[in-house]
Each structure stands twice: as structure tokens, then as C-alpha cells.
Design an enzyme around this catalytic site. Structure first.
Site, PDB file in Angstrom:
ATOM      1  N   GLY A  85      74.186  26.966  -1.318  1.00 52.06           N
ATOM      2  CA  GLY A  85      74.009  26.727  -2.238  1.00 52.06           C
ATOM      3  C   GLY A  85      74.187  25.719  -3.088  1.00 52.06           C
ATOM      4  O   GLY A  85      74.954  25.409  -3.444  1.00 52.06           O
ATOM      5  N   ARG A 134      72.115  26.965   5.382  1.00 50.25           N
ATOM      6  CA  ARG A 134      73.103  28.281   5.646  1.00 50.25           C
ATOM      7  C   ARG A 134      73.466  28.803   7.322  1.00 50.25           C
ATOM      8  O   ARG A 134      73.120  29.903   7.107  1.00 50.25           O
ATOM      9  CB  ARG A 134      71.614  29.184   4.724  1.00 50.25           C
ATOM     10  CG  ARG A 134      72.100  29.216   3.082  1.00 50.25           C
ATOM     11  CD  ARG A 134      71.249  29.965   2.552  1.00 50.25           C
ATOM     12  NE  ARG A 134      71.634  30.099   1.294  1.00 50.25           N
ATOM     13  CZ  ARG A 134      72.557  30.385   0.325  1.00 50.25           C
ATOM     14  NH1 ARG A 134      73.692  30.645   0.764  1.00 50.25           N
ATOM     15  NH2 ARG A 134      72.087  29.757  -1.023  1.00 50.25           N
ATOM     16  N   ASP A 139      81.399  32.779   2.068  1.00 51.10           N
ATOM     17  CA  ASP A 139      81.360  33.285   4.078  1.00 51.10           C
ATOM     18  C   ASP A 139      81.343  31.798   4.152  1.00 51.10           C
ATOM     19  O   ASP A 139      82.018  32.265   5.463  1.00 51.10           O
ATOM     20  CB  ASP A 139      79.676  33.447   3.724  1.00 51.10           C
ATOM     21  CG  ASP A 139      79.039  34.788   3.148  1.00 51.10           C
ATOM     22  OD1 ASP A 139      80.248  35.677   3.733  1.00 51.10           O
ATOM     23  OD2 ASP A 139      78.051  34.650   2.711  1.00 51.10           O
ATOM     24  N   THR A 156      81.151  27.129  -5.326  1.00 51.17           N
ATOM     25  CA  THR A 156      79.479  27.836  -5.397  1.00 51.17           C
ATOM     26  C   THR A 156      79.231  27.974  -7.094  1.00 51.17           C
ATOM     27  O   THR A 156      80.201  28.442  -8.104  1.00 51.17           O
ATOM     28  CB  THR A 156      80.090  28.964  -4.931  1.00 51.17           C
ATOM     29  OG1 THR A 156      78.877  30.074  -5.485  1.00 51.17           O
ATOM     30  CG2 THR A 156      80.995  30.569  -4.882  1.00 51.17           C
ATOM     31  N   ASP A 190      78.634  30.499  -8.410  1.00 49.87           N
ATOM     32  CA  ASP A 190      78.161  31.848  -8.806  1.00 49.87           C
ATOM     33  C   ASP A 190      79.986  32.239  -9.184  1.00 49.87           C
ATOM     34  O   ASP A 190      80.025  33.417  -9.755  1.00 49.87           O
ATOM     35  CB  ASP A 190      78.313  32.528  -7.826  1.00 49.87           C
ATOM     36  CG  ASP A 190      76.966  32.898  -7.252  1.00 49.87           C
ATOM     37  OD1 ASP A 190      75.964  32.160  -7.859  1.00 49.87           O
ATOM     38  OD2 ASP A 190      76.274  33.432  -6.089  1.00 49.87           O
TER      39      ASP A 190
HETATM   40  P1  FBP Z   1      76.161  29.712  -2.734  1.00 49.44           P
HETATM   41  O1  FBP Z   1      77.135  31.098  -2.354  1.00 49.44           O
HETATM   42  O2  FBP Z   1      75.656  29.530  -1.666  1.00 49.44           O
HETATM   43  O3  FBP Z   1      77.161  29.518  -3.821  1.00 49.44           O
HETATM   44  O4  FBP Z   1      74.742  30.022  -3.386  1.00 49.44           O
HETATM   45  C1  FBP Z   1      74.287  31.213  -4.441  1.00 49.44           C
HETATM   46  C2  FBP Z   1      73.292  31.075  -4.825  1.00 49.44           C
HETATM   47  O5  FBP Z   1      72.587  29.908  -5.947  1.00 49.44           O
HETATM   48  C3  FBP Z   1      73.144  31.902  -5.577  1.00 49.44           C
HETATM   49  O6  FBP Z   1      73.682  32.254  -6.649  1.00 49.44           O
HETATM   50  C4  FBP Z   1      71.609  32.694  -5.357  1.00 49.44           C
HETATM   51  O7  FBP Z   1      71.251  34.607  -5.368  1.00 49.44           O
HETATM   52  C5  FBP Z   1      71.388  32.165  -4.281  1.00 49.44           C
HETATM   53  O8  FBP Z   1      72.486  31.231  -3.876  1.00 49.44           O
HETATM   54  C6  FBP Z   1      70.250  31.787  -4.037  1.00 49.44           C
HETATM   55  O9  FBP Z   1      69.149  31.259  -2.420  1.00 49.44           O
HETATM   56  P2  FBP Z   1      68.702  29.858  -1.928  1.00 49.44           P
HETATM   57  O10 FBP Z   1      69.477  28.721  -2.337  1.00 49.44           O
HETATM   58  O11 FBP Z   1      69.145  30.181  -0.529  1.00 49.44           O
HETATM   59  O12 FBP Z   1      67.408  30.878  -2.366  1.00 49.44           O
END
Ligand code: FBP
Length: 551
Positions: free
Chosen positions: A78, A142, A173, A200, A202
Site C-alpha cells: 500500500g 502486492r 510482509d 506502512t 499502519d
Molecule cells: P501496507 O501494509 O502494504 O502498507 O498497506 C496497508 C494498508 O493501507 C492497510 O491499512 C489497508 O488495510 C490496506 O493497505 C488496503 O489495501 P489495498 O491498497 O490493497 O486496498
């Protein structure tokens, strides 16, 4: 491309650098390291990269001449504010090592390495992206790098471009996979170093040695701005309960940080729900009671923050998801062949009694979400589950019951919000702009030091950037064994909210007051210019975590 006034002004921002990175550096090795858990298992899986020492850089007066080096870079997972600055720091770092060094970006995430899709990142391209948000310089994806075939395919293009080091910018990951790739290339003597960078929003890729992941600071500032605006609206109109879901796939760091910044009426912390073994009904009861208490004093409005990952932390749902993961991994084809209308019953029949009961009790939409495709790392895509609506509806029902029993007499109108994508590509705050540029530059120093399987690290982040300590941490040091797709795998241990940690304790101390009274704070928008106390502050999480540190 037309640029906004802020974009133009921001392009001229010079990230503040740790003093140590402003000249030649020497490597100082610490003691050999150990993984955080499961030492024997991790050691066996990483015979060439386990136990390496931590590294810090020290400034020296004379630099040795270095040969040019070709480096590849990948953005993984992300988006997070500051990715472009990691790349510009890396670019400037390898050019400082030798001006003929070259940087290649693999396109759209790790898949670009496997599919040989890349572009050379030259000075004019880099200059377009300095201090900007987003990952659009090369895109992200991803794709999970995990098989020998992928590693060998990647090596073909690395050899063709004479790339001697690969920098993977990603979350837990992706950095786990960086460590596996580093180990493999070392084992076959491929002559390619692999370096990770902690990314991230997060905030869950952190530990004793990695103080925070980049992007968390900016994203939480963006969310806090909007939450503050909603709170002000809420306090003006006095007629809505706002249920706000906040991103953060697993840990509740984002929700906690926003609560510390905004002082909402309620903020649920998933880790606490799990620790107290709470059911969904208990979470609902707590919110309903707070709504009733405020109604009793004439306040039929409020703000509730909900972490995106909540549903996975409710112990009964967590046990259900664990069994579902194994079941769907083992019988993927059988499940996919069913008509959608038959899937719910099929799942119920194949689960253990207890989990089948939990599954059957969930509203149709949520139950269906739990069986949808996992992301490539096996995670439930919690951002697709509308927990904010689920909770507000359940609270509404509970309030009706309370009204019938004469325990509630108020008005309950709700509004729903989900803040996630709004913050992931914001222009990095000064903190993230500095941190990311420094992480990229440090990655270049790690490459020059000849190491592999390390994560770029900057420490002492609540001090001025000039005092940050730059170095590298062996990725294996952060690993433990966890069950994924039905098998035990080595992975970087995720950092959940520490219920004994200072940020959570501060929240607990204040929250009863925030619940009953209206104590909203309004952080306002990110400031890129101006006095340090408004423009350069790190997250409150970092500030509380490091409160007692002395420089
Ligand atoms: P990363 O762990 O890859 O940094 O992504 C975090 C995140 O933003 C989460 O907060 C969220 O649940 C997820 O990505 C959403 O994923 P996507 O971008 O595939 O919709």
C-alpha cells in the site's frame, strides 16, 4: 504537467539530514543479533543471514574512493507518504558514493522484477518527485516474492542491468520476503545485496530498533485534520453520532494516534478488545451506554473511532478467521465451484461447531466478506468490511431495547466515514520527508558497506533530525514463526498496540472524560512551513513512547 503553488514551493524543500550522513561514514558493528522468537527455527531457515550484527554509521573526515554501483528499487504494498523521498535519498546517496552510479526502478511492485519491467531513474525524473506524496514514480503492487522461480527470473534482469543491490520498500510482509530473497541470493552467491526500508501507514512495522514505519506520521495527521473538522461540525450541529472507521489492517496504532490528537468521545482499540476477550455485543453495549449517558445530559451527538481491523480481534471472530483461512486454503477449488447462494451453508457445514455458530451469527455481508479472496499474503481484506455501519446499526438496536426498558431517552442519528485512502498519498509531512530521505540515503550507505538482509534504520526520532542515528538492522532479528495459509512460516513480528505502553496508558487516563464531556481538539491541516512546533512535530505515539529519552 501543471503544478499547484504548494507543489512548486514544496519541490524546493531540502530534507533535514542526520549530521552523520552529511559526509563520509564508517561502519560500526554492534553485537551479533538473535531473532525475537523461535531462534533455532529462524537460524536454520537463514543460515547465511542469521545472527548478523546491528550496524551504525559514524562520520569520518576522509572518504575512500568507491566504484559506481547500479541499484534497483521496488515499492511494495500500500502507498505511504514519503516513498518518493526514500527513492530520492537513495538516488542522492548512490550518486554521492560515485556520480556514475545508476538507479533502476522496477514497475508496479515486486511483479516488475519478475516480469522485467523497469525504468532508469535519472536526475530529471527524481527532481519531479522530491517531497511529493504517492508512489507514482514507479508504481506499487502486492505480488508476493516467494518462489525460487521468481527469484531466478529476477536475477536474470538484475544481471542484465548489472544491478548489485536491490532496495525493497515495504511493510512487514514485503520485508520478510526481502529477507528471504537476501538469503537466497547470498546462498547461491548471486552477488546481489538486498536492503529493506520500513514502510506502512499502519505503523505496525516497528520494534525496539525500528522506531516507526514511514507514512504513519503524515497519514495520521491527515486523518486527524478531518476528524477534527467532523468534531467541530458535530459540536456545531449537535445532531449526529459520527462513526469513523480508520485504516490499519491489523493494529490500532492509527486509531490510537488520532484519538490522542483529537480527543473523540470513543475510540475502540482492537488489542484491548482481544485482551479483555470481549464479544461484539459487549463492544456494542459500551458504545450504546456512552450514547445514553450523553443523551441524559442533552448531548445527542458524538464521535466514535473504529480501527479497521477490529473484527479480526474479537476473539470468537479471530478463531473463526483462523479456521476459515485453513479451510479455504485447503479446499479453494471446491469452494470456488459453488454458487454464491450455497457458499454460506457450505462454510457452516465445514467449520467446527463453535466457529460455525459464530459464522452463522454474523450479518450476511460481513460473513461473505470473510470468505472473499485473501490478499497475496493471506490476509482478510478488512478495508472492505463496513465495520462502522455494522456497529452503528447494532448500537441503534441496543438503544431501542434500552428505550423500551426506560433506560434511554434521546435521538440517535448517525453518519458514517472511512478514512484510509485519503491519507496514503498525501505530501509527506516534514517529519516523513526528512525520515524518508534519510532512510533512502542510509540504504545507499548500507549498500556501500556491502551488507545484505538489512533494514535501513534511523533512530532517536523525537530529536532534531540532525541528531538521528543512522544504521542497519538485520531483518532476521525481527522474525518469528507464524501460521500462514495453513503452514508455519518465518515472518517479521507485527507490532500491535502495547497495552502497557505510554501512548495507550495516556489514552486510558483521559478517555472517561472524553466520553462524557465534549473535549474535542482540532489539529488542523499539516503545516509544511512555519515554526517547528507546528511544522516539525513527530506523531504523539512517538513522543509518548520516547518521553523519557535523553539525548
Ligand atoms: P501496507 O501494509 O502494504 O502498507 O498497506 C496497508 C494498508 O493501507 C492497510 O491499512 C489497508 O488495510 C490496506 O493497505 C488496503 O489495501 P489495498 O491498497 O490493497 O486496498
Amino acid at each position: 504537467m501543471k503544478k499547484s503553488a504548494l507543489q512548486q514551493a514544496r519541490a524546493a524543500y531540502r530534507p533535514q539530514m542526520p549530521i552523520v550522513l552529511t559526509g563520509a561514514v564508517k561502519v560500526v558493528e554492534g553485537k551479533p543479533t538473535q531473532s525475537v522468537a523461535d531462534q533455532e527455527a529462524i537460524k536454520q531457515l537463514f543460515p547465511n543471514t542469521y545472527g548478523l550484527p546491528e550496524i551504525t554509521f559514524e562520520k569520518v573526515s576522509v572518504s575512500e574512493p568507491s566504484k559506481p554501483i547500479n541499484v534497483g528499487v521496488i515499492l511494495s504494498g500500500g502507498q505511504a507518504p514519503g516513498g518518493h523521498n526514500v527513492i530520492s535519498g537513495l538516488f542522492d546517496g548512490i550518486k554521492t558514493i560515485n556520480k556514475d552510479s545508476r538507479l533502476y526502478g522496477f514497475l508496479m511492485g515486486p511483479g516488475g522484477l519478475v516480469d522485467h519491467k523497469y525504468k532508469e531513474l535519472t536526475a530529471d525524473i527524481i527532481d519531479e518527485y522530491r517531497n511529493t506524496g504517492g508512489f507514482d514514480i514507479i508504481g506499487s503492487g502486492r505480488t508476493k516474492l516467494e518462489t525460487k522461480e521468481q527469484f531466478d527470473k529476477g536475477l536474470e534482469i538484475l544481471r542484465e542491468l548489472d544491478i548489485k543491490a536491490l532496495v525493497i520498500i515495504g511493510g512487514d510482509d514485503s520485508n520478510t520476503n526481502a529477507a528471504i530473497l537476501a538469503e537466497y541470493y547470498k546462498a547461491i552467491d548471486a552477488g546481489v545485496q538486498v536492503i529493506g526500508v520500513p514502510k506502512t501507514i499502519d505503523g505496525d512495522l516497528k520494534n525496539e530498533v525500528i522506531e516507526t514505519s514511514f507514512g504513519f506520521d503524515t497519514a495520521t495527521k491527515v486523518y486527524s485534520e478531518v476528524i477534527g473538522n467532523i468534531q467541530r461540525d458535530c459540536n456545531s450541529a449537535k445532531k449526529y453520532w459520527h462513526f469513523i472507521k480508520l485504516m490499519g489492517r491489523s493494529a490500532s496504532h492509527i486509531a490510537l494516534e488520532c484519538a490522542l490528537q483529537c480527543q473523540p468521545n470513543i475510540c475502540i482499540i482492537s488489542e484491548e478488545v482481544e485482551a479483555k476477550n470481549m464479544t461484539l455485543d459487549q463492544v456494542v453495549d459500551e458504545i450504546a451506554q456512552a450514547v445514553a449517558d450523553r443523551a441524559a445530559q442533552g448531548d445527542n451527538y458524538g464521535v466514535v473511532l473504529i480501527p479497521e481491523g477490529l473484527i479480526e480481534f474479537i476473539p470468537a471472530v479471530k478463531a473463526l478467521i483462523a479456521e476459515l483461512n485453513d479451510l479455504l486454503a485447503a479446499k479453494a477449488d471446491e469452494f470456488a465451484a459453488l454458487a454464491p447462494k450455497d457458499q454460506r451453508q457450505w462454510v457452516i457445514e465445514h467449520l467446527s461447531e463453535e466457529n460455525a455458530k459464530t459464522y452463522a451469527s454474523l450479518p450476511e455481508g460481513v460473513a461473505r466478506q470473510l470468505t472473499l479472496d485473501r490478499d497475496p499474503h493471506g490476509n482478510v481484506q478488512v478495508s472492505l468490511i463496513e465495520t462502522e455501519k455494522l456497529l452503528s446499526e447494532m448500537v441503534g438496536k441496543r438503544l431501542k431495547e434500552m428505550a423500551e426498558a426506560g433506560k434511554y431517552n434521546g435521538k440517535y442519528s448517525t453518519m458514517h466515514h472511512f478514512f484510509g485512502y485519503e491519507g496514503r498519498c498525501a505530501d509527506p509531512s516534514n517529519f516523513d520527508a526528512n525520515y524518508c530521505y534519510g532512510l533512502g540515503f542510509t540504504a545507499a550507505c548500507l549498500i556501500a558497506a556491502g551488507v545484505t538482509g538489512y533494514m535501513s534504520s534511523l533512530r532517536n526520532l523525537t530529536f532534531a533530525p540532525v541528531n538521528w542515528v543512522a544504521g542497519g538492522i538485520p531483518i532476521t532479528m525481527m522474525m518469528n514463526m507464524e501460521r500462514r495459509h495453513g503452514e508455519m512460516k518465518p515472518v517479521i513480528q507485527k507490532a500491535l498496540v502495547d497495552l502497557d505502553g505510554a501512548p495507550f496508558r495516556k489514552f486510558v487516563k483521559e478517555r472517561e472524560g472524553w466520553k462524557k464531556n465534549t473535549c474535542y481538539t482540532y489539529p488542523g491541516p499539516i503545516q509544511y512551513f512555519g515554526p517547528a512546533e507546528v511544522a516539525d512535530q513527530p506523531s504523539m505515539t512517538l513522543v509518548y513512547e520516547q518521553k523519557n529519552r535523553k539525548y
